[in-house]
Every structure is written in C-alpha cells, then in structure tokens.
Design a protein around this motif. Sequence first.
Motif, PDB file in Angstrom:
ATOM      1  N   ARG A  35       0.942  -1.277   0.239  1.00 41.38           N
ATOM      2  CA  ARG A  35      -0.085  -0.044   0.082  1.00 41.38           C
ATOM      3  C   ARG A  35       0.770   1.297   0.110  1.00 41.38           C
ATOM      4  O   ARG A  35       1.886   1.400   0.801  1.00 41.38           O
ATOM      5  N   ILE A  36       0.444   2.366  -0.755  1.00 36.98           N
ATOM      6  CA  ILE A  36       1.130   3.577  -0.776  1.00 36.98           C
ATOM      7  C   ILE A  36       0.300   4.298   0.023  1.00 36.98           C
ATOM      8  O   ILE A  36      -0.953   4.655  -0.059  1.00 36.98           O
ATOM      9  N   PRO A  37       1.019   5.132   1.198  1.00 35.39           N
ATOM     10  CA  PRO A  37       0.256   6.102   1.868  1.00 35.39           C
ATOM     11  C   PRO A  37      -0.803   6.851   1.022  1.00 35.39           C
ATOM     12  O   PRO A  37      -0.159   7.486  -0.050  1.00 35.39           O
ATOM     13  N   ALA A  38      -1.756   7.418   1.479  1.00 34.57           N
ATOM     14  CA  ALA A  38      -2.602   8.290   0.807  1.00 34.57           C
ATOM     15  C   ALA A  38      -2.148   9.624   0.511  1.00 34.57           C
ATOM     16  O   ALA A  38      -2.282  10.255  -0.529  1.00 34.57           O
ATOM     17  N   GLU A  39      -1.149  10.218   1.568  1.00 30.14           N
ATOM     18  CA  GLU A  39      -0.642  11.374   1.562  1.00 30.14           C
ATOM     19  C   GLU A  39       0.507  11.483   0.302  1.00 30.14           C
ATOM     20  O   GLU A  39       0.876  12.702  -0.096  1.00 30.14           O
ATOM     21  N   ALA A  40       0.898  10.384  -0.075  1.00 29.05           N
ATOM     22  CA  ALA A  40       2.050  10.154  -0.957  1.00 29.05           C
ATOM     23  C   ALA A  40       1.580  10.097  -2.439  1.00 29.05           C
ATOM     24  O   ALA A  40       2.232  10.222  -3.358  1.00 29.05           O
ATOM     25  N   LEU A  41       0.357   9.661  -2.665  1.00 27.99           N
ATOM     26  CA  LEU A  41      -0.377   9.501  -3.968  1.00 27.99           C
ATOM     27  C   LEU A  41      -0.266  10.692  -4.851  1.00 27.99           C
ATOM     28  O   LEU A  41       0.146  10.581  -6.041  1.00 27.99           O
ATOM     29  N   PRO A  42      -0.806  11.827  -4.316  1.00 30.84           N
ATOM     30  CA  PRO A  42      -0.557  12.947  -5.125  1.00 30.84           C
ATOM     31  C   PRO A  42       1.029  13.216  -5.712  1.00 30.84           C
ATOM     32  O   PRO A  42       1.325  13.967  -6.654  1.00 30.84           O
TER      33      PRO A  42
END
Length: 478
Positions: free
Chosen positions: A412-419
């Motif tokens: 899983r990629i952290p949500a804050e890192a997706l953008p």
Amino acid sequence: MSSDPRRVHRPASLALRVTLLVGVVIALVFLSFSWLVERSLEFHFAEQDAGELAAVATAVSRALAETPGDAPLVQRQARLAGAVSGHHKVYYYVGDGQGRQVYTNGGPDLHALSARLAPVAALEARTVSVWEEGGSTYRGGVLRVPAPSASGAEPADELRIAVAMDMDFHMTYLHRFKRMIWWATGVVLCLALLVAWLAVQWGHVPIRKVNARIRAIGSSQLHVRLNPQEVPVELTDLVVAFNDMLQRLENGFQQLSNFSADIAHELRTPVTNLTTHTQVALSQVRSADEYREVLYSNLEEFEQMSRMIGDMLFLAQTENDPGSRRLVPVDLTELAEDLFDYFGAWAEDRQVHLRRAGEASKVNADRDMMRRALGNLLSNAVQHTAPGQAVEVHLADTGDVAVIRVSNPGKRIPAEALPLLFNRFYRLDPARRRKGQGAGLGLAIVKSIVELHGGQVRACSDDAHTTFEVTLPLARTT
C-alpha cells in the motif's frame, strides 16, 4: 512620415470618459428643461394675450352691436373710438364684407392682416398669429361678427374685427430669460464637469493605492496579498483575481526553485560518480581491461544523464508548446497490444505476466505521446511487480471518456504520497534512487501528456494493488 499600421489607438482615460458623459447628460437635461420652461412661458403669454385680445374684440363687437346699421359713419366711428379703454398698446380694426375699412385706431397694418387671415369665431391661443412689422412684434387675429342692421331689419352683411397687441415686452422678457438660462446652463455645466472630474480623481485614490502596493511587490515578496476588505466593492474582484495570480506565480516560482534544486541534486550524483571513477583510474597505472571497465561505468552514468535530460526537454516541450501535437484517432486497444508486444520480453525476463481486459474506443491524440505515457505506466508497473505476479491493464468506455487502468500488486502506498507520485524527481523510496529506478520523471511525463490531451490521471492504492487510472475524451464522431 507614414504611421505604423500596427499601432493600436489608446482608449480615452476613465476620467475623461466619465467627465464627458456627465457633461453631456447635464447639458441635455438643462437644455431640455430650458426648452420646456420656454415653451411653457410662450404658451402662457399666448393665452394671456389671446384673452386680452378676445376682451378687446368683445368690446368692439358690443359697440358695433349697440350702433344701428343705418347710423351715420361718424357716429359709428366715434362709438368705436371709445369702445376700448385700459388696454395699453392694443390695436383694432373694423372692416366690412367688401374689405373697406370702417375704423382703425392705428398701429400695424391690420387691414392687410384682415385680408391675409381667415376670420374665426373666437380668439384663442391657437387661433392667433405672431408677426413682425416695423421693428416690433405683434400678436393678433381676425374675428368674424354680424354687421349691425337697420332698426327692425335682418343683418345684411358681416364685419371683420382685427385686433393686435404689441409683444415687445414679452419678447424682451423671453430674450432675457433665454440668455439667463444659457448662462446658468454654462455655469452649471462647468461646475458639473469640475465636480465630476474631482469625483473621478477622488474615486481613483483606492486604485492608485492598490497600484502603489502592487508596484512594491517584487519576486521575493510573492507571499504578499492585498486585503479585499480595504478596497471599494467595485475593486474586490480585481484584488481577488490579483491575489489568485500572485498565488499561481508563487507556486510557479516555488516549483521552479524546487525543480532547479532537484536538477542540481540529480546531476550532482552522476557527476560526482564520474569524477570519482576518473580520479581513481588516474591515481595509478592500470591495465587496459581496468580502464575499459571504468569507461563502461562512466558510459552508464552518461546514458542515465542523457535519459534524464531528454525527459526534461520532453516535459518542457509538452508543457510550453501544445501545438507540437499531431492529433489523429488512436485506437487504445491496439496501442495496448503493441505495448504488450514491446514489453513482453522484458516482463517475461522478470517473470511478470501481462494481462489485458476490456476494450476502449478511439481518442484524438498524438500517437507517439500517448504511447510514451501508457508505456511509462506499464514500465512502472512491471518494475514494481514481484516475480510470478501479473500486471493488469483494463480498458473501458464510460460516458464520453475512455478509461485506462494499469494495476500491479504491491504494498500500500500512503494516501498522502499518492498525489506526489506525479511530481518531478519524486521517489517513494529515496534509498532506491541509484538502483536503476530512473530519474523520477516517468509519472510526471504521464501527467503532462494526459492533461495536454484534456484528460486526467490519478493513483489509488490498497493492501493488494496500486492502480493508475487515466481518463481521456473520446474522439468525436460526425
């Protein structure tokens, strides 16, 4: 000397426009008001004069009626001479049906007036006439009355009574009134223009203050914002728009600064490696194979620098020259098959399976750019997929857009890192920076290409898969 045809005529200033507009409106209002007042006065004088003329004509008519038709002419004239009293500069004339003068008390040529005008039954403002004679202005009319008959006989003829009065007093008053109105209009107009100009200058004070604050903002003060509450409501939208522009400029400068720092950081590592390898090679005499190994190592660094420079140039061209696109209908299903063939050997070597599901309609796009964007997504997915697992590409049409989803198994990629994945030189794991993972420009290129074609790209991740979703407008069919 001929003028430059490309020169644009500068519009008139706001102060001049407002001042002229106010002046024209006030002049028209005053002139209209003056015309109405003048017409009202003239009509009032006409009614007043017509009433006096009617009274004179009635007195003359009564004197004629009281004098028998067979009375001597001298007696009739004497009676007519005393018929009117108390009327200053009023003249009257009596003539018979054959146009012969019976009596006149002087003044203008009322005999000619009697012959010129048709007689009326009653003198009113609308039935009297105005004319000039002998340097004076007169108002008068002609009244028709029955001629007095002999005692006990029927009237045998009719008489014409012409009455007139001197209008010089009225004309003098009207002339003075017009002159006063013109002077008042001129004075009021000048005052109105002055007040309008001062009002415009006073109204421009907030604009000049805003302009002064804007001039004081330099490249190092892009964080400064104007307060919309400190300006008139008419300038609120302007200040808000300027603040938005400053925000975009600040973001652009910040991105440029970060980009420059990232470039310097990215280039420093290979340059340092090249310098170190060269210094080590030159520190002592080595064999040809050792020199060859150093050159091969340097070549890898050069190739990576070349790829990074090429990617940066491509990004610059894509973002700054949208006209470089060559739009053609692109079959996304066919393009995906071509990319599977291209990456098939590499994926097989990494023991990664490639799977495709669904189909998508054609989109208007630059085929080479779209191939590069989807190729970067597929390459990124294969690179982050463990051996024995599969990368899935799903194509579909949703409404008027084509949807492309590229999924690969992984953490899983952290949500804050997706953008941040689409930022230039961004890597989720900085420790893998020099382990053949590229310069971190692949996803930035994907975003630039997709947005250039009017689409969107986003990333989502869960415990099992990471998915990149691209939406593109479908090609219009005629």
